[in-house]
Scaffold this motif. Sequence first.
Motif, PDB file in Angstrom:
ATOM      1  N   LEU A 297       0.827  -1.209   0.000  1.00 51.88           N
ATOM      2  CA  LEU A 297       0.000   0.000   0.000  1.00 51.88           C
ATOM      3  C   LEU A 297       0.860   1.257   0.000  1.00 51.88           C
ATOM      4  N   ALA A 298       1.992   1.208   0.713  1.00 51.99           N
ATOM      5  CA  ALA A 298       2.896   2.367   0.727  1.00 51.99           C
ATOM      6  C   ALA A 298       3.547   2.575  -0.642  1.00 51.99           C
ATOM      7  N   ASN A 299       3.721   1.499  -1.405  1.00 49.91           N
ATOM      8  CA  ASN A 299       4.343   1.596  -2.735  1.00 49.91           C
ATOM      9  C   ASN A 299       3.403   2.136  -3.805  1.00 49.91           C
ATOM     10  N   LEU A 300       2.107   2.054  -3.575  1.00 54.33           N
ATOM     11  CA  LEU A 300       1.136   2.366  -4.625  1.00 54.33           C
ATOM     12  C   LEU A 300       1.203   3.839  -5.028  1.00 54.33           C
ATOM     13  N   LYS A 301       1.485   4.072  -6.288  1.00 53.33           N
ATOM     14  CA  LYS A 301       1.453   5.415  -6.859  1.00 53.33           C
ATOM     15  C   LYS A 301       0.840   5.308  -8.256  1.00 53.33           C
ATOM     16  N   PHE A 302      -0.304   5.958  -8.441  1.00 48.75           N
ATOM     17  CA  PHE A 302      -0.988   5.926  -9.724  1.00 48.75           C
ATOM     18  C   PHE A 302      -0.690   7.206 -10.496  1.00 48.75           C
ATOM     19  N   THR A 303      -1.045   7.214 -11.766  1.00 53.88           N
ATOM     20  CA  THR A 303      -0.871   8.395 -12.617  1.00 53.88           C
ATOM     21  C   THR A 303      -2.210   8.776 -13.234  1.00 53.88           C
ATOM     22  N   LEU A 304      -2.326  10.050 -13.610  1.00 52.88           N
ATOM     23  CA  LEU A 304      -3.555  10.514 -14.247  1.00 52.88           C
ATOM     24  C   LEU A 304      -3.820   9.745 -15.541  1.00 52.88           C
ATOM     25  N   ARG A 305      -2.782   9.520 -16.315  1.00 55.42           N
ATOM     26  CA  ARG A 305      -2.955   8.813 -17.586  1.00 55.42           C
ATOM     27  C   ARG A 305      -3.355   7.361 -17.346  1.00 55.42           C
ATOM     28  N   GLY A 306      -2.679   6.713 -16.393  1.00 52.30           N
ATOM     29  CA  GLY A 306      -2.985   5.314 -16.117  1.00 52.30           C
ATOM     30  C   GLY A 306      -4.419   5.119 -15.669  1.00 52.30           C
ATOM     31  N   GLU A 307      -4.893   5.981 -14.769  1.00 50.87           N
ATOM     32  CA  GLU A 307      -6.272   5.859 -14.306  1.00 50.87           C
ATOM     33  C   GLU A 307      -7.255   6.160 -15.430  1.00 50.87           C
ATOM     34  N   SER A 308      -6.948   7.146 -16.252  1.00 50.65           N
ATOM     35  CA  SER A 308      -7.844   7.460 -17.370  1.00 50.65           C
ATOM     36  C   SER A 308      -7.934   6.301 -18.350  1.00 50.65           C
TER      37      SER A 308
END
Length: 606
Positions: free
Chosen positions: A255-266
């Motif tokens: 959970l601490a490692n999780l980093k999403f991006t705007l492009r990835g989520e889109s």
Amino acid sequence: MGTLCLPLIGSSVHAAPAGDTAVPVAGKRDPVGCQTVRFSDVGWTDVTATTALVAQLLRSIGYSPAVTVLSVPVTFASIQNNDIDVFLGNWMPAQEADRARYVADGSVVVIGPNLSGAKYTLAAPAYTYAAGLRDFRDIQRFAPALHGSIYGIEPGNDGNRHVLEMLKQDQFGLGGFKLIESSEQGMLAQVERAYRDRAPIVFLAWEPHPMNMRFDLKYLAGGDEVFGPNYGGATIYTVTRKGYSAQCPNMGRLLANLKFTLRGESEMMAAILDRHETPEIAATEWLKANPTATKAWLEGVLTFEGRSAVSALAHTAPPPPPGGFEQWIVSHKIPVGDAMAVAIDYVKTHGTYLFDGISIVIRGTVDGVTALLRALPSPLLIAAVAGLAWVLRRSLSLAVFVALALLFILNQGYWLATLETLSLVMVATLASAAIGVPLGIAAAHRPRLFAALRPVLDLMQTLPTFVYLIPTLVLFGLGVVPGLISTVIFALPAPIRLTHLGISSVPKPLIEAGEAFGATPMQLLWKVELPSAASTIVAGITQCIMLSLSMVVIAALVGAGGLGVPVVRALNSVQVGMGFEAGFTIVLLAIILDRISRPKERGASR
């Protein structure tokens, strides 16, 4: 809203509490009790996407994720009660009011941000923006074209609450506006209709979301005191229940490692919304296409069996496709849903003018009845309804009860919502009776017609009521129209069946006597059959009224307004007091309508 949002804009809002937020030491295997990971999904596509990604990743390394759909306030209450382990959609500062007390008492722990650079505020189409609606202060100038409406998502949502508070405080002169609450997809369907007609519309919008690619939209300036600076600039956090990272250090590391991006989520949301893929399939495809992101998330993480997650995932062979009879049947699925979707799209494309005309008639009728009821002073309307109860029932106790019940509704602040509900029930009952009674009479005289109607009526009574809302929402948009049409479909079988029963039960000697005196079929109907079946027909109309009232909460999900809105809002925001008040108001209204409309018992006076 200004005083509420000012503390949310400061930098201290995003500070995570100390203690459980430290990154767990890598290489420590989780105990057996951590294998099942309980996530909350609040129903927004972005949260659905990120939750599906993490859940699919966990399955590949031996965990068993369980996802429950809850509203934001219920999510935080469930985390406090240890019913939910992880929530990946904590939008800040918009959810500060929901989160603050749980963080303060330590029951909710902030792991850290998983996405930065998001935004969340009101938006308008580019053509409306070009016409001059560019700022929150411009909305009032476009009030007639906007029909005094702003479109939100599900009742109880934090963005909706910001808008409601803005309207309540008459900020930017918007006190006369109303918020249409429904759902994310309901709002987007209404935006699509507006774009098709190039009609002005103001709605809640956020990024990341495919709506930013699907529609040419512009975010409105000037809403800093409502949604925060930078167009409601937001950071999304991962939060867990108290002590979760200590109990499950391997999960805590992930959970601490999780980093999403705007492009990835889109990209994920586009797969779900535009290509209509299930979240699980969309997540699987995205993980395969983005191994670099997966490797970063699994850095220092073990599988549930204790092996390195990165190496285990790299050597994991794709599972063989399931076989057997059941899989063969599923692989040759009859495209019922696809066929219905194509049919609805075809009807929507080629029946625009028809559906717009129906919408104008229905909306005008309901709005007219509501305006008439609102024009009457409340004391006069209460006295009139109590007087009607006395005239119909000759019961002083009933008249007094009706007056006291309506005064209680007025006292609780639900008078206008009650009038909206009463308008919906009256118009729905009138439409159902106008269709149902003649059909019931025709079915009683033509057995073959009734035999053909019976399976249709059975389907109308057994099909889940939510199913009615889907095509009506697509064809007619948000508002009272889909709510009323769905209500009519749900309530229509009652007057048809009971009218058929009443006419069919007329004693044959009465019919024969009328025929002996030379009565025509129309004279038999009006002078013999209808008077004999009157009590049964009235019972059918009474049932129709009760069924229409029972749809009030469901109709609120498509923006129909009325007493269903506070009920849904209370459910989504865990407001026990509001839920009880609105529910009790619905009960009182149901008792009043039932006592006034029910047929008199033969041989008895009340």
